[in-house]
Structure formats: structure tokens, C-alpha cells
Design an enzyme around this catalytic site. Structure first.
Site, short mmCIF file in Angstrom:
data_model
loop_
_atom_site.label_atom_id
_atom_site.label_comp_id
_atom_site.label_asym_id
_atom_site.label_seq_id
_atom_site.Cartn_x
_atom_site.Cartn_y
_atom_site.Cartn_z
N HIS A 18 -2.97 -3.63 -6.23
CA HIS A 18 -3.32 -3.08 -4.92
C HIS A 18 -4.82 -3.19 -4.68
CE1 HIS A 18 -3.30 0.61 -2.04
NE2 HIS A 18 -3.21 -0.52 -1.38
N SER B 54 0.83 -1.20 0.00
CA SER B 54 0.00 0.00 0.00
C SER B 54 0.86 1.25 0.00
CB SER B 54 -0.95 0.01 1.20
OG SER B 54 -0.27 -0.33 2.37
N ASN C 28 -5.13 6.47 -2.44
CA ASN C 28 -4.64 7.11 -1.22
C ASN C 28 -4.15 8.53 -1.48
OD1 ASN C 28 -5.24 5.04 0.50
ND2 ASN C 28 -3.24 4.06 0.35
N GLU D 268 -6.01 -1.31 -7.99
CA GLU D 268 -5.04 -0.48 -8.71
C GLU D 268 -3.99 -1.41 -9.33
OE1 GLU D 268 -5.17 3.57 -5.99
OE2 GLU D 268 -3.59 2.11 -5.59
P1 NAI Z 1 -1.77 -8.96 7.87
O1 NAI Z 1 -0.86 -8.66 8.99
O2 NAI Z 1 -3.21 -9.16 8.14
O3 NAI Z 1 -1.23 -10.28 7.12
C1 NAI Z 1 0.08 -10.46 6.71
C2 NAI Z 1 0.35 -11.94 6.70
O4 NAI Z 1 1.61 -12.15 6.10
C3 NAI Z 1 0.40 -12.56 8.08
O5 NAI Z 1 -0.46 -13.67 8.12
C4 NAI Z 1 1.87 -12.95 8.26
O6 NAI Z 1 2.01 -14.15 8.99
C5 NAI Z 1 2.31 -13.13 6.84
N1 NAI Z 1 3.72 -12.90 6.61
C6 NAI Z 1 4.50 -11.93 7.13
N2 NAI Z 1 5.74 -12.02 6.64
C7 NAI Z 1 5.75 -13.07 5.77
C8 NAI Z 1 6.72 -13.66 4.95
N3 NAI Z 1 7.96 -13.17 4.89
N4 NAI Z 1 6.36 -14.69 4.18
C9 NAI Z 1 5.11 -15.17 4.22
N5 NAI Z 1 4.15 -14.67 5.00
C10 NAI Z 1 4.46 -13.62 5.77
O7 NAI Z 1 -1.53 -7.82 6.79
P2 NAI Z 1 -2.52 -7.30 5.68
O8 NAI Z 1 -3.37 -6.22 6.25
O9 NAI Z 1 -3.17 -8.45 5.02
O10 NAI Z 1 -1.51 -6.58 4.68
C11 NAI Z 1 -0.71 -7.31 3.80
C12 NAI Z 1 -0.16 -6.38 2.73
O11 NAI Z 1 -1.25 -5.73 2.08
C13 NAI Z 1 0.73 -5.26 3.25
O12 NAI Z 1 1.72 -5.01 2.29
C14 NAI Z 1 -0.21 -4.08 3.38
O13 NAI Z 1 0.44 -2.85 3.29
C15 NAI Z 1 -1.09 -4.33 2.16
N6 NAI Z 1 -2.43 -3.72 2.24
C16 NAI Z 1 -3.16 -3.76 3.37
C17 NAI Z 1 -4.42 -3.18 3.42
C18 NAI Z 1 -5.25 -3.22 4.65
O14 NAI Z 1 -6.21 -2.44 4.74
N7 NAI Z 1 -4.98 -4.10 5.61
C19 NAI Z 1 -5.00 -2.52 2.23
C20 NAI Z 1 -4.17 -2.61 1.06
C21 NAI Z 1 -2.93 -3.17 1.07
#
Ligand code: NAI
Length: 505
Positions: A143, A122, A193, A155
Site C-alpha cells: 500500500h 486502500s 488510515n 505498508e
Molecule cells: P486511478 O483512477 O487514478 O487509476 C486507476 C487506473 O486503473 C485507471 O487508469 C483505469 O483505467 C485502470 N483500470 C481500471 N480497471 C482496470 C482493470 N480491470 N484492468 C486494468 N486497468 C484498470 O486510481 P488510483 O488513485 O491510482 O487508485 C488505484 C488503486 O490504488 C485503488 O485500489 C485505490 O484504492 C488505491 N490507492 C489510491 C490512493 C490515492 O490516493 N489515489 C492511495 C492509496 C491507494
């Protein structure tokens, strides 16, 4: 992309599981891994329960659900070879540059040369993530927004080296997943954003100047413009721990462009732990999760007093007379009498400037915002010397038909005019900087930010020349380059054409 496409998803958190759900609902095969295998298992159960819910509601064929169980393969991160069959791998892991780069360099070794690597980042640069890869031309951003199944926009971000064929395949895939793709350049905040900066930072500016309180700003934007949520309700929902760093990051990434300037208000409130709904106290207090608002004070009673409405802005005068003619006001023609309440309808000017320019007595002058809907709320603005008796007359007469009234401090452009001017200006600048095309800007803002109209559509509805005038007045009053009009808007306003017009040559 065809339906036999195999998608890999790494990261089974909030975003990853949403993407998996979309892919399974579209009948695709999915390979999923997470650093924590339990999270993958949880994600599987969650996704299948969400698909079951869709079947129960008649929104998904049962055979898709039945197939989903075998189409979803959970794998270990130690076994990246399991991704070898994927046409595309989307990462939704922790938001850390080096971790994402490491994952992509490992995946590159097992994927076929045609396979695509997409990041759901993001805030990081897609180009920088790709720079660690041997083949950065196959890396792009995809995205999604949270919650993925409901936010039907994605996106597709092309990094500096991404090939057009990769972008095209991702756009096709987005459509297969039932989401609207918007094509976006790899720039800070991407499109959605970035476009949201006006709503947050201008609201903070209005608050910081004491022009109106949190509740009045939110009410004005909901009732006059049709936003679903006021900016401070939105801050509270997102949490300042998330939104304040985004405000700062986009500002710094654009090398301190004043259009994106943050406010010390959020920095201070963040330090105090006033994060929002999640901590029970943000701009609003929350009791059992319910936002607490103050009752609005009853307006003064309407009085049969002489009222003069300025002809300076003919449309504003017409709209005000429409309201006043069926009430108690004794409307005056010609010049105002010595006792008359003087109502003015400035556009982008404060009440003081407009009253003095028109040679009116500022002690008897009150400004009314007539640019937006007037059926739910009317926003009034006295000069600093307007007498209370005259302000009460104005409030009483404009509330006489039962419509709510809000009184704010003198400001160039009330609340709604300056907020809309900033939102539109930023959208025009996004078009000017070629971050996205006008049609995609409007679609993305409506779907991603939930605005009632796209900012460029809104500009056309208001009239681009008028939006330019609002910004020029704001810039003149403040002397602040924050309000300098985008060249995209300036040219189209002067040519008298739609702000969605792209160059024809
Ligand atoms: P989250 O914390 O809910 O999930 C991330 C997951 O990735 C966790 O289950 C974790 O165990 C796993 N993880 C971490 N490092 C890892 C690795 N090296 N290899 C494999 N798995 C790994 O995070 P979320 O919210 O799902 O965000 C994920 C991505 O999406 C981030 O880059 C965030 O910036 C992006 N994003 C998030 C949004 C949101 O509203 N939560 C919206 C748009 C994008």
C-alpha cells in the site's frame, strides 16, 4: 530482491504511474498495462518527464533516465502473457473487489510459481482479494501513498495466508525503491488510515459540541502541537467525498467501536456538496484556490490586576508564572484574595470541575492549557459563569508579550490535550491488536500522516501516566467508552515504562 527484478504494474492512474516511476528510478524493468491503452501512454510520458525533472535537479543519474525508456514495456491487457517474466505484479486498478480478484486469477495463470501478487488497495481486505486465487499464500498488500514518489513509506500487508517469505521479499523491494516498509496486519484501515482516525473524529466531536470553531481548532493544533495542517484544513484538502466514507467504513469494520465513531457533521456537509477545496467551499471558503480565514480579534489590553495561579499542577503553574512574571500581573502567593483572577491548568478536566474541586470561585476562574508549546498560542477556557471582566484580564495578561490567545468553551482537555490523548490511545490499541509493532507505528504516522512526532514517541514525551490520566478524565466526564484507555497504555503507564516497550518474554 536483486536489481534484475522485473515488476509488473496494472493500472496506470495516479498510483500506478507513481509506482512505475519509483521502479524505473531504481533501475528495474517494468511491464505496465491499463484497461485504457491511452492511459498507459500518458503514464509513460508523465513518468519520463518526472524522471527528467529529477535529472535536472541532480537527484538522478542521466544513465538511469536513458535506460528507463527501454526498461518500460507497455503491454495490452489482452496479452497477459507479457507478465510471465515478472517477479512481482502490483495492481493499482479500480477499488472493486471482484475486478481485483478477476485480474489476480488471470495473472496467476501466466506467472511463475515464485512470482508475487501485490495489491495497492486502500480499503479492501487483502485476504479477501487473495481468496479468489489458487495460491493465496503469494498474495499480499503493498500500500503506497499519494503522491508515491514523495510519500516515502509503504505498508506491506500480510493477509491471513500470506507466507513470511513473500512479506520479506516485499520489504526488501520497498527498500530498493527507496521507501520505508512497515509491516501491517490485514485489518480495517491497515495502519496509517487507522491511526489517522483520532485526528479527524475527535476534531469533529469538539466542533459538534461547540467547544471551538473550525479555525480555532486548526490554529490550536498547528500552534500548540506543531501539526502542519489542522484537521479541517486536511478535510478540505482530501474532500469529504473521500474522507467521510473512510470514517464510516473503518467504524463499521470495527463493529462500531466508539473510538472511531463518525459525526453527523460530515454526513450532512457531504449531502450539501460542501466537499472542500475542490468545490470551493468546505469547512473554509476558497477564492481562486486560496483558503479564506477570518482575522483574529485583538486581545484586550493587559491590566495590573491581582492574579493567583493554582499550585495544583506544579509544572503548569511553573510554566504560567514564567509567562506572567515579566508582565503587568500582580502575582499573589498563598490563598487567592477576594478580587484575584484565579488561573488553573487542568489536565483532562474541564474548568468547572477543576475550579470546584479546588474550592475556587468559578466566576473568577479561567483555565489555561500549559501542556504544549506556549510560545505561539495560548488556549484559555472559562467556566460557564466566569465573568467577562475576569476573562478579559486573563486574555490580556497572556497576550501581553504579543503571543496569540484563543478562548474556547469549557471542555475536558481543551482542544490539544484531548486530541493528542485520542491519537495516542488509538496508536496504543494498534500495538495491542498486533496490527503493527511500535517502531513501525511511529515511522508510518510520521511519514504517512506528516505528524511532527510518532504517537507513541509523543506519549513517552508527555509521560504515559499523564496520557492515561487525560483519557480517564475524559471518560469520567463523558461516561463514553470512546475514551476508554487501551490496555497497552494502561499497563505501561502503571509500570512506568515507555509505551514502545514490547513484551520481553
Ligand atoms: P486511478 O483512477 O487514478 O487509476 C486507476 C487506473 O486503473 C485507471 O487508469 C483505469 O483505467 C485502470 N483500470 C481500471 N480497471 C482496470 C482493470 N480491470 N484492468 C486494468 N486497468 C484498470 O486510481 P488510483 O488513485 O491510482 O487508485 C488505484 C488503486 O490504488 C485503488 O485500489 C485505490 O484504492 C488505491 N490507492 C489510491 C490512493 C490515492 O490516493 N489515489 C492511495 C492509496 C491507494
Amino acid at each position: 530482491m536483486k536489481n534484475q527484478t522485473v515488476i509488473g504494474v496494472v493500472g496506470a492512474g495516479a498510483m500506478g504511474r507513481g509506482i512505475v516511476q519509483l521502479a524505473l528510478a531504481a533501475g528495474l524493468d517494468v511491464v505496465l498495462a491499463d484497461a485504457n491503452p491511452e492511459t498507459s501512454e500518458e503514464a509513460r510520458a508523465f513518468v519520463l518527464s518526472m524522471l527528467q525533472r529529477q535529472v535536472d535537479k541532480g537527484r538522478l543519474a542521466e544513465k538511469i533516465l536513458n535506460a528507463a525508456e527501454s526498461k518500460l514495456q507497455l503491454v495490452s491487457l489482452d496479452d497477459l502473457q507479457a507478465f510471465a517474466s515478472c517477479d512481482l505484479v502490483i495492481e493499482a486498478i479500480v477499488e472493486k473487489l471482484e475486478v481485483k480478484q478477476q485480474l489476480f486469477t488471470k495473472l496467476e495463470k501466466v506467472l511463475s510459481p515464485q512470482a508475487i501478487l501485490a495489491t495497492n488497495t486502500s480499503s479492501l481486505s487483502v485476504t479477501e482479494i487473495a481468496s479468489a486465487c489458487k495460491h493465496p499464500e503469494r498474495v499480499a498488500g503493498m500500500h503506497f501513498f499519494n503522491p508515491v514518489p514523495l510519500m516515502k513509506v509503504v505498508e506491506v500487508i500480510h493477509g491471513q495466508l500470506t507466507t513470511p517469505a513473500v512479506v520479506k521479499k516485499l520489504q526488501e523491494l520497498a527498500a530498493v525503491l527507496g521507501h520505508q516498509p512497515v509491516l501491517v496486519a490485514d485489518m480495517p484501515g491497515f495502519l496509517i488510515n487507522h491511526a489517522g482516525r483520532g485526528y479527524s473524529t475527535e476534531a469533529l466531536r469538539i466542533l459538534s459540541e461547540g467547544i471551538a470553531g473550525v479555525e480555532d481548532i486548526d490554529r490550536s493544533l498547528r500552534d500548540q502541537c506543531g501539526f502542519r495542517m489542522g484537521p479541517f484544513e486536511l478535510f478540505d484538502l482530501t474532500g469529504l467525498d473521500v474522507s467521510h466514507p473512510v470514517i464510516e467504513s473503518i467504524y463499521h469494520q470495527f463493529y462500531q467501536d466508539p473510538r472511531y465513531r463518525p459525526s453527523p457533521i460530515t454526513a450532512q456537509r457531504l449531502k450539501a456538496g460542501l466537499l472542500g477545496k475542490k468545490t470551493g467551499q468546505g469547512f473554509y471558503a476558497y477564492v481562486d484556490g486560496q483558503q479564506q480565514c477570518h482575522e483574529e480579534a485583538d486581545p484586550p489590553a493587559a491590566q495590573a490586576v491581582p492574579v493567583w495561579v493554582s499550585p495544583n499542577i506544579p509544572e503548569g503553574r511553573r510554566r504560567l508564572l514564567d509567562i506572567l512574571k515579566s508582565g503587568s500581573a500582580r502575582l499573589e502567593a498563598g490563598q487567592p484574595s477576594a478580587e484575584a483572577l484565579c488561573l488553573i491548568t487542568p489536565l483532562g478536566e474541564d474548568a468547572t470541575t477543576a475550579a470546584l474541586q479546588q474550592g475556587l470561585d468559578p466566576e473568577r476562574t479561567v483555565a489555561v492549557d500549559t501542556l504544549f508549546a506556549l510560545d505561539k498560542r495560548r488556549v484559555l477556557m472559562p467556566t460557564p459563569v466566569t465573568r467577562r471582566a475576569y476573562l478579559n484580564q486573563a486574555l490580556g495578561l497572556l497576550a501581553e508579550d504579543g503571543t496569540k490567545v484563543t478562548c474556547i468553551q469549557d471542555s475536558p482537555g481543551f482542544i490539544a490535550q484531548r486530541m493528542l490523548a485520542c491519537i495516542i490511545n488509538i496508536a496504543c490499541e494498534i500495538a495491542q491488536l498486533q496490527i503493527a509493532c511500535p517502531a513501525d507505528i511511529d515511522i508510518a504516522v510520521k511519514r504517512g500522516l506528516g505528524y511532527p512526532l510518532g504517537p507513541l514517541e509523543w506519549a513517552d514525551q508527555l509521560n504515559p501516566a499523564l496520557v492515561l490520566q487525560l483519557l480517564e478524565n475524559l471518560q469520567k466526564t463523558y461516561g463514553d467508552p470512546r475514551y476508554r484507555p487501551s490496555t497497552w497504555l494502561q499497563r505501561r503507564a502503571r509500570l512506568g515504562i515507555s509505551v514502545t516497550t514490547e513484551p520481553t518474554y
